[in-house]
Design an enzyme around this catalytic site. Structure first.
Site, PDB file in Angstrom:
ATOM      1  N   LYS A 166       0.848  -1.190   0.000  1.00  0.00           N
ATOM      2  CA  LYS A 166       0.000   0.000   0.000  1.00  0.00           C
ATOM      3  C   LYS A 166       0.882   1.237   0.000  1.00  0.00           C
ATOM      4  O   LYS A 166       2.066   1.181   0.282  1.00  0.00           O
ATOM      5  CB  LYS A 166      -0.884   0.005   1.236  1.00  0.00           C
ATOM      6  CG  LYS A 166      -1.975  -1.033   1.177  1.00  0.00           C
ATOM      7  CD  LYS A 166      -3.020  -0.698   2.194  1.00  0.00           C
ATOM      8  CE  LYS A 166      -3.957  -1.865   2.400  1.00  0.00           C
ATOM      9  NZ  LYS A 166      -4.748  -1.712   3.615  1.00  0.00           N
ATOM     10  N   HIS A 224       2.044   6.861   3.784  1.00  0.00           N
ATOM     11  CA  HIS A 224       1.475   8.184   4.028  1.00  0.00           C
ATOM     12  C   HIS A 224       2.244   8.894   5.142  1.00  0.00           C
ATOM     13  O   HIS A 224       3.043   8.283   5.863  1.00  0.00           O
ATOM     14  CB  HIS A 224      -0.024   8.129   4.304  1.00  0.00           C
ATOM     15  CG  HIS A 224      -0.405   7.228   5.426  1.00  0.00           C
ATOM     16  ND1 HIS A 224      -0.296   7.586   6.740  1.00  0.00           N
ATOM     17  CD2 HIS A 224      -0.872   5.952   5.421  1.00  0.00           C
ATOM     18  CE1 HIS A 224      -0.697   6.598   7.495  1.00  0.00           C
ATOM     19  NE2 HIS A 224      -1.040   5.580   6.735  1.00  0.00           N
ATOM     20  N   HIS A 266       3.013   7.466   8.482  1.00  0.00           N
ATOM     21  CA  HIS A 266       4.093   6.498   8.707  1.00  0.00           C
ATOM     22  C   HIS A 266       5.408   7.210   9.011  1.00  0.00           C
ATOM     23  O   HIS A 266       6.193   6.739   9.828  1.00  0.00           O
ATOM     24  CB  HIS A 266       4.244   5.566   7.498  1.00  0.00           C
ATOM     25  CG  HIS A 266       3.062   4.648   7.338  1.00  0.00           C
ATOM     26  ND1 HIS A 266       2.359   4.547   6.159  1.00  0.00           N
ATOM     27  CD2 HIS A 266       2.465   3.819   8.212  1.00  0.00           C
ATOM     28  CE1 HIS A 266       1.370   3.687   6.323  1.00  0.00           C
ATOM     29  NE2 HIS A 266       1.410   3.224   7.556  1.00  0.00           N
TER      30      HIS A 266
HETATM   31  N1  ARG Z   1       0.143  -0.834   9.821  1.00  0.00           N
HETATM   32  C1  ARG Z   1      -0.765  -0.012  10.564  1.00  0.00           C
HETATM   33  C2  ARG Z   1      -1.196   1.174   9.723  1.00  0.00           C
HETATM   34  O1  ARG Z   1      -0.504   1.570   8.832  1.00  0.00           O
HETATM   35  C3  ARG Z   1      -0.185   0.498  11.852  1.00  0.00           C
HETATM   36  C4  ARG Z   1       0.130  -0.557  12.863  1.00  0.00           C
HETATM   37  C5  ARG Z   1       0.042  -0.035  14.257  1.00  0.00           C
HETATM   38  N2  ARG Z   1       0.363  -1.012  15.237  1.00  0.00           N
HETATM   39  C6  ARG Z   1      -0.436  -1.949  15.747  1.00  0.00           C
HETATM   40  N3  ARG Z   1       0.057  -2.766  16.636  1.00  0.00           N
HETATM   41  N4  ARG Z   1      -1.682  -2.035  15.380  1.00  0.00           N
HETATM   42  O2  ARG Z   1      -2.239   1.750   9.973  1.00  0.00           O
END
Ligand code: ARG
Length: 578
Positions: free
Chosen positions: A138, A141, A144
């Protein structure tokens, strides 16, 4: 150092008020440096003593402050005690201030401020910080990038005050997006392009397959089928998935290196897909699982059991959800890494998710979930490059570097250097970081290339520029390591202001460690740069008598190292020349 004075004053107070020294350590604060010449260095708030129950209040703060004042005598450390509104002010002997603040501080300069008693009040132990966590295939953004730099700051901060830190990247490496990507790659993927530019190619395939799937039922079916094959660990599908994951991690690592960020662990949602079954069984066993009319499995989180708030842990087809994997991941980490506390860094839209996660863990009897914390942050608006929308993190870094290089080429003060690109990269990254850290994390902000790269504003460029100036002064004029110097010549208000400001350093770190906000440290460093600018103007080294020059160098050298240490905690790599 600051802690010497704090300890001394605390011990005086402890004798008078018959309370342990410890309780006064954090009730004392360094007085903010203002334009008006400050006479006091530390301040004790009587209100705080009342609030913390250290002194019983008789209702009249001022008279109690006066009474305490009468008992406090000057001594070899404190040269003056006075009262202000609801406070007692302490001024320490100037000579001692210079001696302690510029004297040796342990093995080397890197420990300045880090041995403060203030930190004894904080819980030590192992801290697991989970941050960054992009989703493979993906688009990247701004959230991140924010998560990466904020998490890195928190990890650095915790580490510098004595916690054992584990840095975890929790990749979005499982889910329907891989069904789409797998099906898409079968149709329009190219091995060659994948090796050449993996992130770009995966993204292109992902965009194309999503677009086509809207009109193409067969493709949607193929995607579901691919994901089903993954869920059943079918060899070929798994191999492709594994490959996607590996090349993505390799690419991410390069960007993280550039940012000066490292991880101890690259985990991801995929790691916990099997454990989710165990989680569900345990929930069932504990009597916490309810099956709804729609066939989903949920945990009722409402206080009165009326399902006014609940968390879904299984879809009706029996597959797990984001939160199910998070429950499994948290339990797994607790077992593997026996952390004392765990911190998650994501944008604020996930606040409710983490709130529910901690609630479910507590309901399962995991009391350690009380020491799990979510650090939410706001949105970044308008992050664009010259080529338009940002798709990859690298695009932002490249644009920042190009703009910085351009600014450097226009500036008359830019020095000759071996690798201008590398310097521009580091300075540009510090500009991104400072722009991001200036306000409260929860606030949204507008991304602004011009403002963040201003050399004269309160920016990361300013921090780097000040650091480079101090470095070149210290290197050019002497080694700055001379510990024997004439303290008595450092009497100018500019010197005292800097030293008074440095008295705040441990307090600033202490406050940041409590609320995990970088703004305290950023503002401290920016203010330091302002003070340094005036001092460099008014306290010349070159052309001064040798003993004065030597003493001033000592001041600038200490300032330079505190600035560098603070920058490193923020996640900035200081440059020596720019
Ligand atoms: N990959 C997720 C996102 O981009 C964030 C992960 C955050 N951490 C977790 N343990 N849920 O939205």
């Amino acid at each position: 150092m600051a802690c010497f004075f704090r300890r001394h004053i605390a011990s005086k107070l402890s004798q008078i008020l018959q309370q342990p020294e410890d309780v006064f350590i954090s009730a004392l604060s360094a007085v903010p440096v203002s334009n008006k010449q400050q006479t006091a260095d530390f301040r004790l708030s009587i209100g705080t003593l009342f609030k913390d129950g250290i002194v019983p209040s008789n209702g009249d703060v001022q008279s109690q402050a006066e009474a305490l004042l009468n008992e406090l005598k000057q001594d070899r450390v404190v040269e003056e005690v006075s009262t202000g509104r609801g406070v007692i002010n302490f001024r320490v002997h100037r000579k001692l201030l210079v001696q302690k603040m510029l004297g040796p501080c342990g093995k080397d300069d890197d420990t300045f401020g880090l041995n403060s008693e203030l930190f004894n009040r904080l819980e030590k132990g192992r801290t697991l910080v989970e941050f960054g966590s992009p989703n493979i295939a993906k688009r990247f953004h701004a959230g991140h990038l924010r998560s990466t730099i904020i998490g890195n700051f928190i990890a650095n901060l915790k580490q510098s005050i004595g916690n054992d830190v584990i840095r975890v990247n929790y990749l979005g490496d499982w889910g329907m997006q891989f069904g789409m990507l797998g099906a898409g790659f079968d149709r329009y993927g190219s091995q060659e392009k994948l090796e050449e530019n993996p992130l770009q190619h995966m993204f292109d395939v992902y965009v194309q397959v999503n677009r086509e799937a809207e009109m193409n039922e067969d493709l949607r079916h193929a995607a579901r089928d691919f994901f089903r094959r993954l869920e059943h660990h079918e060899g070929k599908a798994m191999a492709l998935w594994q490959h996607f994951r590996e090349i993505s991690v390799k690419e991410y690592q390069q960007v993280y290196n550039r940012l000066g960020v490292h991880y101890d662990i690259y985990s991801g949602e995929s790691f916990h897909r099997v454990q989710t079954q165990e989680v569900v069984q345990e929930l069932q066993h504990l009597g916490l699982l309810k099956i709804t009319e729609k066939g989903t499995a949920v945990v009722d989180l409402s206080p009165s059991g009326d399902m006014s708030s609940y968390s879904t842990v299984l879809r009706s087809d029996g597959t797990s959800l984001y939160i199910t994997r998070d429950i499994a991941a948290a339990m797994d980490r607790k077992e593997k890494y026996t952390f004392h506390e765990m911190i998650y860094v994501t944008d604020k839209s996930q606040e409710n998710h983490f709130h529910q996660l901690f609630q479910v863990l507590l309901a399962m009897g995991h009391s350690w979930a009380q020491r799990c914390r979510h650090v939410p942050f706001g949105l970044v608006q308008g992050m664009k490059t010259r080529h338009g929308e940002v798709i990859f993190l690298e695009d932002v870094l490249d644009e920042a570097r190009a703009r910085m290089l351009h600014n450097m080429s226009l500036s008359k003060t830019t020095k000759e250097m071996d690798n201008p690109e590398d310097t521009a990269d580091k300075v540009a990254i510090s500009a991104l970081i400072v722009q991001d850290f200036k306000g409260p994390l929860e606030a949204d902000y507008r991304f602004d290339w011009d403002r963040m790269l201003q050399a004269k504003g309160d920016t990361g460029v300013r921090l780097q520029y000040t650091h480079a100036r101090l470095c070149s002064l210290v290197h050019l004029q002497g080694n700055g390591q001379e510990l024997e110097f004439d303290h008595s010549v450092l009497v100018e208000p500019r010197t005292i202001s800097i030293l008074q400001h440095l008295l705040h350093y441990d307090e600033v770190l202490y406050r940041s460690a409590q609320d995990l906000q970088p703004k305290h440290l950023v503002n401290f460093l920016i203010k330091l740069c302002h003070l340094v600018a005036s001092a460099l103007r008014d306290l010349p080294v070159k052309g001064s008598p040798p003993n004065v020059a030597q003493a001033r160098l000592q001041l600038f050298s200490r300032t330079c190292s505190v600035l560098a240490n603070g920058m490193r905690i923020l996640g900035i790599t200081p440059v020596d020349k720019m």
